[in-house]
Design a protein around this motif. Structure first.
Motif, PDB file in Angstrom:
ATOM      1  N   THR A  45      46.844  50.750  57.664  1.00 39.14           N
ATOM      2  CA  THR A  45      47.831  51.615  57.016  1.00 39.14           C
ATOM      3  C   THR A  45      48.843  50.798  56.219  1.00 39.14           C
ATOM      4  OG1 THR A  45      47.602  53.244  58.788  1.00 39.14           O
ATOM      5  CG2 THR A  45      49.572  53.396  57.402  1.00 39.14           C
ATOM      6  N   LEU A  46      49.325  49.696  56.818  1.00 40.74           N
ATOM      7  CA  LEU A  46      50.271  48.835  56.122  1.00 40.74           C
ATOM      8  C   LEU A  46      49.626  48.206  54.886  1.00 40.74           C
ATOM      9  CD1 LEU A  46      52.070  47.053  59.098  1.00 40.74           C
ATOM     10  CD2 LEU A  46      53.026  48.754  57.544  1.00 40.74           C
ATOM     11  N   GLY A  47      48.376  47.750  55.044  1.00 37.91           N
ATOM     12  CA  GLY A  47      47.669  47.166  53.910  1.00 37.91           C
ATOM     13  C   GLY A  47      47.504  48.162  52.780  1.00 37.91           C
ATOM     14  N   ASP A  48      47.139  49.385  53.130  1.00 38.12           N
ATOM     15  CA  ASP A  48      46.998  50.441  52.113  1.00 38.12           C
ATOM     16  C   ASP A  48      48.338  50.735  51.453  1.00 38.12           C
ATOM     17  OD1 ASP A  48      44.318  50.662  52.620  1.00 38.12           O
ATOM     18  OD2 ASP A  48      44.523  52.334  54.026  1.00 38.12           O
ATOM     19  N   MET A  49      49.420  50.726  52.240  1.00 38.36           N
ATOM     20  CA  MET A  49      50.749  51.019  51.702  1.00 38.36           C
ATOM     21  C   MET A  49      51.178  49.946  50.705  1.00 38.36           C
ATOM     22  SD  MET A  49      52.806  52.368  55.077  1.00 38.36           S
ATOM     23  CE  MET A  49      54.371  52.060  54.264  1.00 38.36           C
ATOM     24  N   PHE A  50      51.000  48.661  51.060  1.00 41.62           N
ATOM     25  CA  PHE A  50      51.390  47.581  50.167  1.00 41.62           C
ATOM     26  C   PHE A  50      50.559  47.608  48.881  1.00 41.62           C
ATOM     27  CE2 PHE A  50      52.718  45.225  54.210  1.00 41.62           C
ATOM     28  CZ  PHE A  50      54.021  45.682  54.088  1.00 41.62           C
ATOM     29  N   LEU A  51      49.264  47.865  49.019  1.00 41.51           N
ATOM     30  CA  LEU A  51      48.391  47.937  47.846  1.00 41.51           C
ATOM     31  C   LEU A  51      48.793  49.108  46.952  1.00 41.51           C
ATOM     32  CD1 LEU A  51      45.902  46.974  46.273  1.00 41.51           C
ATOM     33  CD2 LEU A  51      44.502  48.450  47.724  1.00 41.51           C
ATOM     34  N   ALA A  52      49.039  50.260  47.559  1.00 48.17           N
ATOM     35  CA  ALA A  52      49.420  51.446  46.795  1.00 48.17           C
ATOM     36  C   ALA A  52      50.751  51.216  46.083  1.00 48.17           C
ATOM     37  CB  ALA A  52      49.513  52.657  47.718  1.00 48.17           C
ATOM     38  N   ARG A  53      51.680  50.548  46.755  1.00 51.10           N
ATOM     39  CA  ARG A  53      52.991  50.282  46.152  1.00 51.10           C
ATOM     40  C   ARG A  53      52.837  49.377  44.934  1.00 51.10           C
ATOM     41  NH1 ARG A  53      57.018  46.267  46.885  1.00 51.10           N
ATOM     42  NH2 ARG A  53      59.118  47.042  46.362  1.00 51.10           N
ATOM     43  N   THR A  54      52.034  48.321  45.056  1.00 50.04           N
ATOM     44  CA  THR A  54      51.820  47.406  43.935  1.00 50.04           C
ATOM     45  C   THR A  54      51.163  48.132  42.759  1.00 50.04           C
ATOM     46  OG1 THR A  54      51.693  45.416  45.299  1.00 50.04           O
ATOM     47  CG2 THR A  54      50.575  45.344  43.176  1.00 50.04           C
ATOM     48  N   LEU A  55      50.133  48.924  43.045  1.00 48.10           N
ATOM     49  CA  LEU A  55      49.442  49.643  41.972  1.00 48.10           C
ATOM     50  C   LEU A  55      50.374  50.642  41.292  1.00 48.10           C
ATOM     51  CD1 LEU A  55      45.947  50.286  43.627  1.00 48.10           C
ATOM     52  CD2 LEU A  55      46.563  48.549  41.924  1.00 48.10           C
ATOM     53  N   ASN A  56      51.254  51.259  42.073  1.00 43.53           N
ATOM     54  CA  ASN A  56      52.209  52.211  41.504  1.00 43.53           C
ATOM     55  C   ASN A  56      53.213  51.502  40.594  1.00 43.53           C
ATOM     56  OD1 ASN A  56      53.494  54.863  41.320  1.00 43.53           O
ATOM     57  ND2 ASN A  56      55.125  53.976  42.551  1.00 43.53           N
ATOM     58  N   ILE A  57      53.696  50.343  41.019  1.00 44.74           N
ATOM     59  CA  ILE A  57      54.637  49.567  40.208  1.00 44.74           C
ATOM     60  C   ILE A  57      53.969  49.096  38.925  1.00 44.74           C
ATOM     61  CG2 ILE A  57      55.883  47.371  40.110  1.00 44.74           C
ATOM     62  CD1 ILE A  57      56.611  47.790  43.041  1.00 44.74           C
ATOM     63  N   LEU A 108      51.142  40.074  47.830  1.00 43.62           N
ATOM     64  CA  LEU A 108      50.363  39.203  48.711  1.00 43.62           C
ATOM     65  C   LEU A 108      48.936  39.723  48.768  1.00 43.62           C
ATOM     66  CD1 LEU A 108      50.307  36.839  50.741  1.00 43.62           C
ATOM     67  CD2 LEU A 108      50.946  38.496  52.527  1.00 43.62           C
ATOM     68  N   LEU A 109      48.016  38.904  48.287  1.00 43.21           N
ATOM     69  CA  LEU A 109      46.613  39.322  48.220  1.00 43.21           C
ATOM     70  C   LEU A 109      45.971  39.301  49.601  1.00 43.21           C
ATOM     71  CD1 LEU A 109      45.508  37.355  45.019  1.00 43.21           C
ATOM     72  CD2 LEU A 109      45.685  39.843  45.228  1.00 43.21           C
ATOM     73  N   LYS A 110      45.242  40.340  49.899  1.00 41.08           N
ATOM     74  CA  LYS A 110      44.451  40.418  51.125  1.00 41.08           C
ATOM     75  C   LYS A 110      43.009  40.713  50.736  1.00 41.08           C
ATOM     76  CE  LYS A 110      47.753  40.049  54.281  1.00 41.08           C
ATOM     77  NZ  LYS A 110      47.767  38.978  55.309  1.00 41.08           N
ATOM     78  N   GLN A 111      42.079  39.961  51.346  1.00 36.45           N
ATOM     79  CA  GLN A 111      40.674  40.106  50.979  1.00 36.45           C
ATOM     80  C   GLN A 111      40.172  41.533  51.176  1.00 36.45           C
ATOM     81  OE1 GLN A 111      38.133  37.332  52.951  1.00 36.45           O
ATOM     82  NE2 GLN A 111      36.319  37.870  51.771  1.00 36.45           N
ATOM     83  N   GLN A 112      40.647  42.183  52.235  1.00 40.53           N
ATOM     84  CA  GLN A 112      40.171  43.532  52.532  1.00 40.53           C
ATOM     85  C   GLN A 112      40.882  44.597  51.692  1.00 40.53           C
ATOM     86  OE1 GLN A 112      41.831  41.466  54.451  1.00 40.53           O
ATOM     87  NE2 GLN A 112      42.879  42.443  56.176  1.00 40.53           N
ATOM     88  N   TYR A 113      41.940  44.183  50.928  1.00 39.90           N
ATOM     89  CA  TYR A 113      42.665  45.122  50.063  1.00 39.90           C
ATOM     90  C   TYR A 113      42.792  44.509  48.660  1.00 39.90           C
ATOM     91  CZ  TYR A 113      43.937  46.804  54.688  1.00 39.90           C
ATOM     92  OH  TYR A 113      43.890  47.237  55.988  1.00 39.90           O
ATOM     93  N   PRO A 114      41.680  44.355  47.959  1.00 42.31           N
ATOM     94  CA  PRO A 114      41.726  43.690  46.646  1.00 42.31           C
ATOM     95  C   PRO A 114      42.342  44.582  45.568  1.00 42.31           C
ATOM     96  CG  PRO A 114      39.524  44.521  47.076  1.00 42.31           C
ATOM     97  CD  PRO A 114      40.327  44.801  48.323  1.00 42.31           C
ATOM     98  N   LEU A 115      42.963  43.951  44.588  1.00 39.90           N
ATOM     99  CA  LEU A 115      43.468  44.681  43.428  1.00 39.90           C
ATOM    100  C   LEU A 115      42.287  45.015  42.519  1.00 39.90           C
ATOM    101  CD1 LEU A 115      46.663  42.573  42.672  1.00 39.90           C
ATOM    102  CD2 LEU A 115      46.593  44.909  43.556  1.00 39.90           C
ATOM    103  N   PRO A 116      42.167  46.243  42.054  1.00 41.20           N
ATOM    104  CA  PRO A 116      40.987  46.655  41.270  1.00 41.20           C
ATOM    105  C   PRO A 116      40.764  45.820  40.024  1.00 41.20           C
ATOM    106  CG  PRO A 116      42.288  48.570  41.930  1.00 41.20           C
ATOM    107  CD  PRO A 116      43.091  47.370  42.293  1.00 41.20           C
ATOM    108  N   PHE A 117      41.839  45.409  39.352  1.00 40.76           N
ATOM    109  CA  PHE A 117      41.659  44.688  38.083  1.00 40.76           C
ATOM    110  C   PHE A 117      41.248  43.231  38.291  1.00 40.76           C
ATOM    111  CE2 PHE A 117      46.224  44.759  39.090  1.00 40.76           C
ATOM    112  CZ  PHE A 117      46.486  43.401  39.187  1.00 40.76           C
TER     113      PHE A 117
END
Length: 345
Positions: A45-57, A108-117
């Motif tokens: 959940t935390l990983g998804d939240m951080f990823l979603a926040r970055t993508l939103n920004i 902060l990059l996480k292997q299990q939560y990669p940035l799409p681009f």
């Protein structure tokens, strides 16, 4: 209530440390699995939240502006302290106000939560900075600790290559080009309807296609320049608050209805003639009229001056008439009130 032979707090310590030195009963093992499952859910959940926040920004900042994105594969306190300060100093030294300032974000990059681009790019192993504008991304190729090199790279990407003609002869020059490599984005607008981030659009066309932007502020006080613009590009509507068009090889495109860098990226991506020596608008273009002769320039400029004078005279007459009407109304009200006063006495 489940009986547990090992105290809960001790069990948690064992879970965190990964130690299995004490044998667990069946009930203890079940409780351990439950805790591990809950911990995984929390982490996910935390990983998804951080990823979603970055993508939103990223989406918000690059829709109309630019973003410097610090990417680290593990905690990088030194870079987190240096990079935002450098970006802030770059903005200050460039004289950027709030709408034009380059935004900053850390992820902060996480292997299990990669940035799409990042799909299809080389794996990131060291801290690095990415410059995002519109839907484009550029990675800093050097050593992140080299401040001078990083700022030179940022300055090169941030150039908008905007030219502002100072005379009708200079505008004539840009409209008369027949060189295949000379491509221009012509943008003219009144202050009250300018695209707030039009310079970011200028950056996009420079970065993707090496196109210079020609900017003309309106109203155009130089009558000769206004004559050249709207006589040589007659399909542009002078009454429009803003006009934008591509100019290349003696032709100009249909007026563009673009208001953000991301929309310009989409438009450029849709062109099949992106790198060819042909018009940028895939056939939907108009020929630029030939340069005006000296006699034509004198005639059309005189006509424009006369029209502006008539408009100014009409406004003056209307203003005077309105003023006289207001005065007459005030006098009639005054005498009317005085008359009523006399009658009451």
């Amino acid at each position: 209530m489940i009986g547990i032979h090992v105290p809960w707090i001790f069990l948690l310590i064992l879970l965190i440390s990964g130690c299995h030195c004490l044998p667990l009963s069946e009930e203890d093992a079940e409780a351990t699995l439950i805790l591990r499952s809950e911990r995984n859910v929390v982490n996910q959940t935390l990983g998804d939240m951080f990823l979603a926040r970055t993508l939103n920004i990223i989406a918000k900042k690059t829709e109309r502006g630019r973003l410097a994105l610090l990417l680290c594969t593990q905690h990088c306190p030194k870079e987190k302290r240096m990079v935002p300060e450098w970006v802030r100093n770059f903005n200050d030294n460039s004289g950027y106000t709030v709408p034009e300032r380059i935004a900053y974000h850390y992820h902060l990059l996480k292997q299990q939560y990669p940035l799409p681009f990042l799909n299809g790019t080389d794996p990131i192993t060291e801290p690095t900075v990415a410059f995002l504008i519109g839907k484009e991304i550029y990675f800093y190729p050097g050593e992140i600790s080299d401040q001078s090199s990083l700022l030179i790279w940022l300055e090169d990407l941030d150039q908008d290559d905007v030219v502002i003609p100072k005379s009708h002869e200079e505008l004539d020059h840009y409209l008369s080009t027949h060189n295949c490599t000379d491509k221009y984005l012509l943008y003219s607008a009144h202050d009250y309807c300018q695209i707030p981030q039009w310079r970011s659009i200028a950056r996009i066309v420079r970065l993707k296609m090496n196109i210079r932007t020609v900017f003309i502020r309106r109203p155009i006080k130089d009558h000769e320049m206004a004559t050249v613009l709207f006589k040589r590009l007659p399909s542009l509507n002078e009454l429009d608050c803003m006009v934008m068009t591509f100019v290349q090889l003696g032709s100009y495109s249909q007026p563009l209805h673009i208001s953000t860098p991301a929309q310009m990226v989409d438009h450029l991506s849709s062109l099949t003639t992106l790198n060819d020596c042909v018009m940028l608008d895939d056939g939907h273009s108009h020929p630029i009229e030939l340069p005006l002769s000296e006699l034509q320039m004198e005639y059309f400029t005189g006509e424009r001056r006369l029209f502006n004078l008539e408009q100014s005279t009409a406004y003056l007459v209307v203003g005077i008439a309105s003023g006289v009407a207001v005065v007459a109304l005030a006098i009639s009200i005054f005498w009317g009130l005085n008359g009523n006063a006399f009658q009451s006495k």
